[in-house]
Design a protein around this motif. Structure first.
Motif, PDB file in Angstrom:
ATOM      1  N   ALA A 139      53.966  34.801 -14.790  1.00 35.95           N
ATOM      2  CA  ALA A 139      53.030  34.595 -13.688  1.00 35.95           C
ATOM      3  C   ALA A 139      53.726  34.843 -12.434  1.00 35.95           C
ATOM      4  O   ALA A 139      54.768  34.713 -12.126  1.00 35.95           O
ATOM      5  CB  ALA A 139      52.803  33.099 -13.696  1.00 35.95           C
ATOM      6  N   GLN A 140      52.875  35.241 -11.376  1.00 35.17           N
ATOM      7  CA  GLN A 140      53.135  35.387 -10.004  1.00 35.17           C
ATOM      8  C   GLN A 140      52.560  34.317  -9.442  1.00 35.17           C
ATOM      9  O   GLN A 140      51.578  33.747  -9.698  1.00 35.17           O
ATOM     10  CB  GLN A 140      52.590  36.670  -9.453  1.00 35.17           C
ATOM     11  CG  GLN A 140      53.114  37.763  -9.962  1.00 35.17           C
ATOM     12  CD  GLN A 140      52.367  39.235  -9.079  1.00 35.17           C
ATOM     13  OE1 GLN A 140      51.386  38.970  -8.951  1.00 35.17           O
ATOM     14  NE2 GLN A 140      53.251  40.363  -8.959  1.00 35.17           N
ATOM     15  N   VAL A 141      53.308  33.532  -8.444  1.00 39.31           N
ATOM     16  CA  VAL A 141      52.921  32.312  -7.891  1.00 39.31           C
ATOM     17  C   VAL A 141      53.052  32.871  -6.055  1.00 39.31           C
ATOM     18  O   VAL A 141      54.120  32.960  -5.868  1.00 39.31           O
ATOM     19  CB  VAL A 141      53.866  31.111  -8.068  1.00 39.31           C
ATOM     20  CG1 VAL A 141      53.360  30.017  -7.077  1.00 39.31           C
ATOM     21  CG2 VAL A 141      53.665  30.599  -9.602  1.00 39.31           C
ATOM     22  N   ILE A 142      51.765  32.866  -5.642  1.00 38.91           N
ATOM     23  CA  ILE A 142      51.606  33.096  -4.401  1.00 38.91           C
ATOM     24  C   ILE A 142      51.128  32.069  -3.629  1.00 38.91           C
ATOM     25  O   ILE A 142      50.273  31.406  -4.003  1.00 38.91           O
ATOM     26  CB  ILE A 142      50.696  34.377  -4.060  1.00 38.91           C
ATOM     27  CG1 ILE A 142      50.959  35.751  -5.127  1.00 38.91           C
ATOM     28  CG2 ILE A 142      50.584  34.801  -2.701  1.00 38.91           C
ATOM     29  CD1 ILE A 142      50.029  36.614  -5.420  1.00 38.91           C
ATOM     30  N   LYS A 143      51.833  32.051  -2.249  1.00 39.11           N
ATOM     31  CA  LYS A 143      51.238  30.746  -1.404  1.00 39.11           C
ATOM     32  C   LYS A 143      50.266  31.452  -0.365  1.00 39.11           C
ATOM     33  O   LYS A 143      50.532  32.498   0.225  1.00 39.11           O
ATOM     34  CB  LYS A 143      52.437  30.367  -0.814  1.00 39.11           C
ATOM     35  CG  LYS A 143      53.473  29.244  -1.729  1.00 39.11           C
ATOM     36  CD  LYS A 143      54.456  28.485  -1.315  1.00 39.11           C
ATOM     37  CE  LYS A 143      55.140  27.765  -2.535  1.00 39.11           C
ATOM     38  NZ  LYS A 143      56.315  27.185  -1.773  1.00 39.11           N
ATOM     39  N   ASP A 144      49.443  30.591  -0.004  1.00 39.19           N
ATOM     40  CA  ASP A 144      48.414  30.911   1.117  1.00 39.19           C
ATOM     41  C   ASP A 144      49.223  30.477   2.300  1.00 39.19           C
ATOM     42  O   ASP A 144      50.103  29.880   2.519  1.00 39.19           O
ATOM     43  CB  ASP A 144      47.090  30.438   0.905  1.00 39.19           C
ATOM     44  CG  ASP A 144      47.014  28.915   0.985  1.00 39.19           C
ATOM     45  OD1 ASP A 144      47.926  28.386   1.530  1.00 39.19           O
ATOM     46  OD2 ASP A 144      46.017  28.284   0.387  1.00 39.19           O
TER      47      ASP A 144
END
Length: 257
Positions: A237-242
């Motif tokens: 998975a990729q975990v991206i932060k807003d």
């Protein structure tokens, strides 16, 4: 504060909790995450007193869970179970009023009825007030049970997969209302979720379980990483932060060569 100290849960040869310790704070929402069969629902049942501890203790407000006085212990809880079974010949309003069964008499007073109807209105279900619950969809039944849990005026809210049967709109209706009431009423709120992104948006804290162990706990911004997703779910998975720092999990499909 609801506290678990070195909790062990053993069912036959299966260990579902091994020396788990954590605190659940008033005014905060905690989400329990983890793979299927890892003991999330069992942990909720144990906090409620429905599954016996194999070791350790659970305390609330200085009082330890005792199986000799379960009625007193459970009176603090608004509990929404995973299994929905509303096979009863009652209207939606009547089912919600059952949340106050301990205080009901042969006649429902105006204040209690107004309270039930206000809860229905607040979650957008006023139009169902006089419908028989046997005619509702699974998602509508889930919302009705949520309303019943609120009707109990709990200090601890426990919800097992509360949005599993809901469409996108009603997932957010329920969770927005849950967070709002948790803040306003200073509930201790704990729920089981499978959707990592909903947990990241709505939970103040996560308890991440795997194979009987509490492998991570803390704020989603701090602990929800691609490494944790891989470790717990065996999924890339990729975990991206807003812009607010809220993590968003994007799983990566494994394609055949």
């Amino acid at each position: 504060m609801l506290t678990a100290n070195n909790v062990n849960i053993q069912i036959g040869s299966l260990t579902l909790a091994r020396e788990m310790s954590f605190d659940l704070q008033p005014g905060q929402v905690t989400a329990i995450l983890g793979p299927n069969g890892t003991g999330k629902s069992t942990l909720l049942k144990t906090l409620f007193g429905d599954q016996k501890l194999s070791g350790g203790e659970i305390r609330y407000g200085g009082e330890a869970l005792s199986y000799k006085s379960l009625a007193k212990w459970r009176s603090k809880f608004g509990y929404m179970p995973q299994d929905i079974n509303l096979d009863v010949n009652l209207t939606v309003t009547e089912v919600i009023l059952l949340g106050r069964m301990d205080a009901l008499s042969l006649r429902v007073d105006d204040h209690t009825l107004h309270q039930a109807l206000h809860i229905l209105e607040s979650i957008g279900l006023s139009h169902l007030a006089n419908r028989n619950v046997n005619t509702l969809s699974g998602g509508q039944c889930q919302m009705v049970l949520f309303a019943q849990a609120l009707m109990r005026e709990p200090t601890i809210m426990m919800l097992d997969e509360p949005v599993s049967a809901l469409d996108l709109h009603h997932q957010h209706v329920l969770l927005d209302h849950l967070v709002s009431q948790t803040r306003q009423q200073q509930y201790i709120t704990v729920m089981v979720l499978h959707d990592l992104n909903l947990a990241a948006q709505y939970a103040d804290n996560l308890l991440v379980l795997k194979s009987g162990d509490l492998v991570a706990s803390g704020h989603p911004k701090d602990i929800l990483t691609s490494e944790l997703v891989q470790r717990v779910y065996d999924v890339d998975a990729q975990v991206i932060k807003d812009d607010m720092g809220t993590p968003f999990v994007r799983t990566i499909r494994k394609r055949a060569a």
